[in-house]
Design a protein around this motif. Structure first.
Motif, PDB file in Angstrom:
ATOM      1  N   GLY A 147      -7.138   3.187   0.258  1.00 33.88           N
ATOM      2  CA  GLY A 147      -6.750   2.599   1.548  1.00 33.88           C
ATOM      3  C   GLY A 147      -7.840   1.751   2.159  1.00 33.88           C
ATOM      4  N   LEU A 204       0.797  10.079   6.830  1.00 30.80           N
ATOM      5  CA  LEU A 204       0.875   8.630   6.972  1.00 30.80           C
ATOM      6  C   LEU A 204       1.690   8.240   8.196  1.00 30.80           C
ATOM      7  N   GLY A 253      -5.383   4.982   6.226  1.00 27.62           N
ATOM      8  CA  GLY A 253      -6.211   4.763   5.053  1.00 27.62           C
ATOM      9  C   GLY A 253      -6.548   6.028   4.286  1.00 27.62           C
ATOM     10  N   TYR A 283       0.830  -1.205   0.000  1.00 28.68           N
ATOM     11  CA  TYR A 283       0.000   0.000   0.000  1.00 28.68           C
ATOM     12  C   TYR A 283       0.866   1.256   0.000  1.00 28.68           C
ATOM     13  N   GLN A 315       0.829   3.636  -3.183  1.00 29.43           N
ATOM     14  CA  GLN A 315       0.108   4.899  -2.972  1.00 29.43           C
ATOM     15  C   GLN A 315       1.029   6.106  -3.027  1.00 29.43           C
ATOM     16  N   PHE A 335      -7.283  -4.918  -0.662  1.00 29.60           N
ATOM     17  CA  PHE A 335      -6.247  -4.099  -1.300  1.00 29.60           C
ATOM     18  C   PHE A 335      -6.451  -4.061  -2.817  1.00 29.60           C
ATOM     19  N   PHE A 373      -7.351  -0.597   5.307  1.00 27.84           N
ATOM     20  CA  PHE A 373      -7.159   0.049   6.608  1.00 27.84           C
ATOM     21  C   PHE A 373      -8.423   0.758   7.077  1.00 27.84           C
TER      22      PHE A 373
END
Length: 279
Positions: free
Chosen positions: A257, A189, A181, A114, A118, A245, A260
């Protein structure tokens, strides 16, 4: 990892070896006075009672082995007797069942993919970011949580303290997952990861709370049940996170996300359940 992928793998293996060697120095925890003699007949047993015991223990002639149906009923009866303590108290059942989502949060692979996808960073850089959270979890377990736990236990008592700390941990864990997320950039983050790390005392506190709610002779069975729920959660959680995911990538946008966000929702529900627990 950037220079040579074998270096971190070999270092990790060395740390594992150190951990196994440490086990050799753990002291024995069985009571020192325990011996097999404690299960032998006492000298005061009379001869007549010994004869009765021997007779009752003898297998009568013509004795038939139980049928499969009888053995099944006998097994179900023993299982019901062993697990009766679990269903006798709704609080214990709620707490133990919460461990089915424990392994949902331990999957680092989805987190690595992720972050890398991302925020367009390498797996090595994503590993560093997760290691920051791991470092905080380490400090949390060896310093922060013991100090907080001792302080709160002195004021509220053991069971009440475990419940309150579980509720606070659930709130921090859910907030951290939500931040991970929805984080638009790496600084947010990292903030979400650190907040998430502060809630990683949830399941140790739940284990301590559940242990305090059962009688001492049920503790081993309790931990066996927790292990079963943990394993079931691992079997379900890993493919579930992978599927979420994949779905998040397909949908894109705020749903990138998705794993999460689902974790945040699950922990929120768990926190609401804990709010109804009374000790």
């Amino acid at each position: 990892m950037i220079r040579n992928p074998w270096t971190p793998m070999l270092l990790g293996l060395a740390v594992e070896v150190i951990a196994f060697v440490t086990l050799l120095f753990l002291p024995e925890t069985l009571p020192g006075g325990y011996t097999n003699a404690s299960i032998l007949p006492t000298p005061s047993t009379s001869g007549s009672s010994q004869a009765i015991t021997s007779t009752s223990a003898a297998i009568p002639s013509g004795h038939h082995s139980p049928s499969p149906a009888q053995r099944s009923l006998e097994f179900l009866g023993r299982a019901h007797s062993s697990l009766a303590f679990l269903v006798s108290d709704s609080c214990i059942l709620l707490i133990v069942s919460a461990f089915i989502v424990h392994m949902l949060f331990l999957n680092r692979n989805v987190m690595l993919q992720y972050i890398s996808t991302q925020y367009a960073v390498s797996i090595a850089q994503a590993t560093v970011l997760i290691s920051i959270r791991s470092g905080l979890v380490f400090l949390l377990c060896i310093i922060i949580l013991p100090v907080i736990s001792l302080s709160v236990r002195g004021r509220l008592g053991a069971k009440r303290a475990d419940l309150v700390l579980s509720q606070v941990s659930a709130a921090l864990l859910a907030l951290g997952f939500l931040g991970v997320g929805l984080a638009p950039n790496l600084p947010v983050l990292v903030t979400g990861l650190l907040t998430n790390a502060l809630g990683w005392g949830l399941f140790p506190f739940l284990r301590s709370l559940s242990t305090g709610l059962v009688e001492p002779h049920h503790v081993a069975r309790l931990n066996s049940c927790i292990g079963v729920f943990d394993t079931a959660g691992l079997m379900v959680g890993s493919p579930l996170l992978a599927a979420l995911f994949t779905k998040g990538i397909e949908v894109g946008g705020v749903w990138f996300g998705l794993p999460f966000l689902v974790c945040a929702a699950v922990v929120t529900v768990l926190g609401l359940i804990l709010a109804r627990v009374r000790v």
